[in-house]
Scaffold this motif. Structure first.
Motif, PDB file in Angstrom:
ATOM      1  N   ASN A 177      -2.759 -12.130  10.385  1.00 27.23           N
ATOM      2  CA  ASN A 177      -1.508 -12.338  10.943  1.00 27.23           C
ATOM      3  C   ASN A 177      -0.628 -13.182   9.926  1.00 27.23           C
ATOM      4  N   ASN A 178       0.700 -12.926  10.169  1.00 23.31           N
ATOM      5  CA  ASN A 178       1.902 -13.587   9.128  1.00 23.31           C
ATOM      6  C   ASN A 178       1.819 -12.919   7.751  1.00 23.31           C
ATOM      7  N   PHE A 179       0.987 -11.941   7.459  1.00 23.26           N
ATOM      8  CA  PHE A 179       1.092 -11.312   6.227  1.00 23.26           C
ATOM      9  C   PHE A 179       2.429 -10.468   6.252  1.00 23.26           C
ATOM     10  N   ASN A 180       3.013 -10.659   5.130  1.00 22.21           N
ATOM     11  CA  ASN A 180       4.158 -10.001   4.821  1.00 22.21           C
ATOM     12  C   ASN A 180       4.076  -8.600   4.068  1.00 22.21           C
ATOM     13  N   PHE A 181       4.985  -7.582   4.393  1.00 21.16           N
ATOM     14  CA  PHE A 181       4.918  -6.195   3.865  1.00 21.16           C
ATOM     15  C   PHE A 181       6.428  -5.908   3.704  1.00 21.16           C
ATOM     16  N   ILE A 182       6.552  -5.014   2.824  1.00 21.65           N
ATOM     17  CA  ILE A 182       7.835  -4.352   2.607  1.00 21.65           C
ATOM     18  C   ILE A 182       7.499  -2.899   2.775  1.00 21.65           C
ATOM     19  N   VAL A 183       8.542  -2.218   3.528  1.00 19.46           N
ATOM     20  CA  VAL A 183       8.476  -0.705   3.828  1.00 19.46           C
ATOM     21  C   VAL A 183       8.853  -0.013   2.435  1.00 19.46           C
ATOM     22  N   LYS A 184       7.942   0.947   2.012  1.00 18.44           N
ATOM     23  CA  LYS A 184       8.180   1.569   0.857  1.00 18.44           C
ATOM     24  C   LYS A 184       8.453   3.186   0.919  1.00 18.44           C
ATOM     25  N   ALA A 185       8.287   3.624   2.287  1.00 18.14           N
ATOM     26  CA  ALA A 185       8.577   5.130   2.751  1.00 18.14           C
ATOM     27  C   ALA A 185      10.191   4.851   3.116  1.00 18.14           C
ATOM     28  N   ASP A 186      10.503   6.062   3.283  1.00 15.10           N
ATOM     29  CA  ASP A 186      11.906   6.203   3.635  1.00 15.10           C
ATOM     30  C   ASP A 186      12.126   5.786   5.231  1.00 15.10           C
ATOM     31  N   GLU A 230      -3.303   1.393  11.512  1.00 17.45           N
ATOM     32  CA  GLU A 230      -3.228   0.982  10.384  1.00 17.45           C
ATOM     33  C   GLU A 230      -3.562   2.077   9.303  1.00 17.45           C
ATOM     34  N   SER A 231      -4.025   3.120   9.683  1.00 23.07           N
ATOM     35  CA  SER A 231      -4.187   4.401   8.908  1.00 23.07           C
ATOM     36  C   SER A 231      -2.877   4.953   8.480  1.00 23.07           C
ATOM     37  N   TYR A 232      -2.014   4.543   9.453  1.00 16.94           N
ATOM     38  CA  TYR A 232      -0.708   5.290   9.517  1.00 16.94           C
ATOM     39  C   TYR A 232       0.418   4.050   8.784  1.00 16.94           C
ATOM     40  N   LEU A 233       0.359   2.925   8.776  1.00 17.02           N
ATOM     41  CA  LEU A 233       0.780   2.083   8.493  1.00 17.02           C
ATOM     42  C   LEU A 233       0.819   1.573   7.020  1.00 17.02           C
ATOM     43  N   LEU A 234      -0.295   1.457   6.535  1.00 11.86           N
ATOM     44  CA  LEU A 234      -0.588   0.938   5.135  1.00 11.86           C
ATOM     45  C   LEU A 234       0.009   1.912   4.064  1.00 11.86           C
ATOM     46  N   PRO A 235      -0.313   3.231   3.786  1.00 10.59           N
ATOM     47  CA  PRO A 235       0.322   3.945   3.222  1.00 10.59           C
ATOM     48  C   PRO A 235       1.865   3.890   2.873  1.00 10.59           C
ATOM     49  N   LYS A 236       2.298   3.557   3.920  1.00 12.95           N
ATOM     50  CA  LYS A 236       3.975   3.255   3.904  1.00 12.95           C
ATOM     51  C   LYS A 236       4.495   1.873   3.885  1.00 12.95           C
ATOM     52  N   VAL A 237       3.831   1.156   3.641  1.00  7.90           N
ATOM     53  CA  VAL A 237       4.143  -0.300   3.222  1.00  7.90           C
ATOM     54  C   VAL A 237       3.589  -0.753   2.070  1.00  7.90           C
ATOM     55  N   VAL A 238       3.980  -1.820   1.233  1.00  4.21           N
ATOM     56  CA  VAL A 238       3.372  -2.533   0.048  1.00  4.21           C
ATOM     57  C   VAL A 238       3.428  -4.104   0.277  1.00  4.21           C
ATOM     58  N   PRO A 239       2.450  -4.892   0.115  1.00  2.00           N
ATOM     59  CA  PRO A 239       2.501  -6.255   0.015  1.00  2.00           C
ATOM     60  C   PRO A 239       3.907  -6.809  -0.517  1.00  2.00           C
ATOM     61  N   ASP A 240       4.315  -8.035  -0.099  1.00  2.00           N
ATOM     62  CA  ASP A 240       5.577  -8.566  -0.459  1.00  2.00           C
ATOM     63  C   ASP A 240       5.492  -9.396  -1.563  1.00  2.00           C
ATOM     64  N   ASP A 241       5.056  -8.732  -2.769  1.00  2.00           N
ATOM     65  CA  ASP A 241       4.613  -9.432  -3.863  1.00  2.00           C
ATOM     66  C   ASP A 241       4.907  -8.352  -5.086  1.00  2.00           C
ATOM     67  N   PRO A 242       5.938  -9.199  -6.175  1.00  2.00           N
ATOM     68  CA  PRO A 242       6.107  -7.863  -7.191  1.00  2.00           C
ATOM     69  C   PRO A 242       4.775  -7.350  -8.046  1.00  2.00           C
ATOM     70  N   ILE A 243       3.863  -8.132  -8.143  1.00  2.64           N
ATOM     71  CA  ILE A 243       2.555  -7.348  -8.783  1.00  2.64           C
ATOM     72  C   ILE A 243       1.870  -6.326  -8.066  1.00  2.64           C
ATOM     73  N   SER A 244       2.066  -6.450  -6.588  1.00  2.00           N
ATOM     74  CA  SER A 244       1.684  -5.594  -5.900  1.00  2.00           C
ATOM     75  C   SER A 244       2.338  -4.412  -5.714  1.00  2.00           C
ATOM     76  N   GLN A 245       3.776  -4.587  -5.873  1.00  3.19           N
ATOM     77  CA  GLN A 245       4.736  -3.424  -5.699  1.00  3.19           C
ATOM     78  C   GLN A 245       4.527  -2.821  -7.240  1.00  3.19           C
ATOM     79  N   PHE A 246       4.275  -3.527  -8.336  1.00  5.17           N
ATOM     80  CA  PHE A 246       4.004  -2.784  -9.612  1.00  5.17           C
ATOM     81  C   PHE A 246       2.865  -1.772  -9.483  1.00  5.17           C
ATOM     82  N   ILE A 247       1.848  -2.539  -8.685  1.00  7.38           N
ATOM     83  CA  ILE A 247       0.382  -1.698  -8.831  1.00  7.38           C
ATOM     84  C   ILE A 247       0.622  -0.516  -8.081  1.00  7.38           C
TER      85      ILE A 247
END
Length: 338
Positions: A60-69, A130-147
């Motif tokens: 809970n309270n973990f932050n994501f950013i949508v990377k899919a369209d 979760e299996s649908y959500l995680l491939p379409k989001v990325v953690p809200d961190d520049p290193i995670s987004q780079f990976i």
């Protein structure tokens, strides 16, 4: 006699004031009771959250950013979806920030038992598996987004093609011009060779972590850091190699400009970047299939052998003082050295 008595009284009064001040300060101090983690009591919901975080690396309270369209979210509860009741769907768009609001385990769901509720704002929230959500989001961190970006298979294929073409073109041009090139017509500096070895080893280690310790890499993906001292040993070695690339790379560029004229130094650095890019792609991919480790051992031997036999200098010209690989005519000033 009166003077001595007054002096004694004043000294006793000062001592009494000092003792009183110490007692007052001591009585105002409250020592906070030390509580160890082992003695902390958690309720059932907190224990479930800790158990989920250990396995899934977010809670809970973990932050994501949508990377899919776009990402579809269901407004109704997971139980209503499982019961095949009518549902409403809302969409969040690329680059939207989401926060995990709730997590629910649905053992009866045949597709995915883990449902996650995420919210963009107070009026935009919903559930998704979760299996649908995680491939379409990325953690809200520049290193995670780079990976995440460099783990995309389409981008990886594109990089392989582009790097292969550019590296082949640059190396061919350098060879035809008889220019300096690492491993082939190298300069008298070990930094470029060391940089290529670090890049190749780091790429093989990166693949090894994904092969043999995927959960360690997954945790690093959700909670990235650049501090080698705060991660497990495998990740500490990998992060140390990343920092070593930066330090050795700066040293290689600086030494190249000291060894070569500016134009030749730029060409040499371009060739060095091409060789490092090829090393990264080859060893990061082939090590996933275990071939890269044997190839890495051969590459280390080849790089060190070529440097020792082609790049080392044992003599100095008596006329201009420049380094020479062998006795005879100086390649810099033309003087003969016996």
């Amino acid at each position: 006699m009166n003077i001595d008595r007054n002096h004694t009284v004043r000294q006793l009064f000062r001592c009494a004031c000092a003792v009183a001040a110490i007692l007052l300060l001591t009585s105002c101090y409250h020592r906070k009771q030390t509580t160890h983690d082992a003695t902390v009591t958690y309720n059932a919901k907190q224990l479930d959250s800790l158990s989920f975080q250990t396995k899934h690396h977010y809670t809970n309270n973990f932050n994501f950013i949508v990377k899919a369209d776009s990402l579809a979210l269901i407004r109704q509860q997971p139980e209503e979806v499982s019961a095949l009741l009518p549902t409403d769907t809302i969409y969040v768009r690329k680059h939207d920030h989401l926060v995990v609001a709730d997590i629910r385990i649905m053992p009866t769901d045949s597709i995915d038992s883990v449902w996650v509720q995420v919210a963009r704002d107070q009026s935009t929230f919903g559930w998704q598996r979760e299996s649908y959500l995680l491939p379409k989001v990325v953690p809200d961190d520049p290193i995670s987004q780079f990976i995440s970006t460099f783990s995309d298979i389409h981008l990886l294929i594109f990089l392989i093609v582009i790097v292969g073409i550019l590296a082949g073109y640059v190396i061919r041009k350098l060879m035809r011009k008889n220019a300096h090139l690492v491993h082939f017509r190298d300069i008298d500096s070990f930094y470029p060779t060391l940089l290529t070895l670090i890049v190749a080893s780091a790429a093989a280690l990166y693949a090894g972590i994904q092969n043999f310790a995927p959960d360690v890499w997954r945790h690093f993906y959700f909670h990235p850091t650049l501090n080698p001292c705060s991660v497990p040993p495998l990740l500490a070695i990998f992060l140390s190699s990343v920092w070593a690339m930066l330090i050795v790379g700066i040293a290689a560029v600086d030494d190249t400009f000291h060894k070569l004229p500016a134009a030749e130094a730029v060409l040499y650095i371009c060739g060095l970047i091409g060789v490092c890019a090829v090393d990264y792609i080859v060893f990061s991919i082939l090590s996933l299939y275990y071939i890269g480790y044997l190839l890495l051992a051969a590459y280390v031997y080849f790089a060190l052998y070529r440097y020792a036999t082609k790049s080392g200098t044992s003599f100095i010209c008596g006329n201009c003082g420049r380094a020479m690989r062998r006795k005879g005519r100086c390649p810099h000033c033309g003087a003969w050295n016996d």
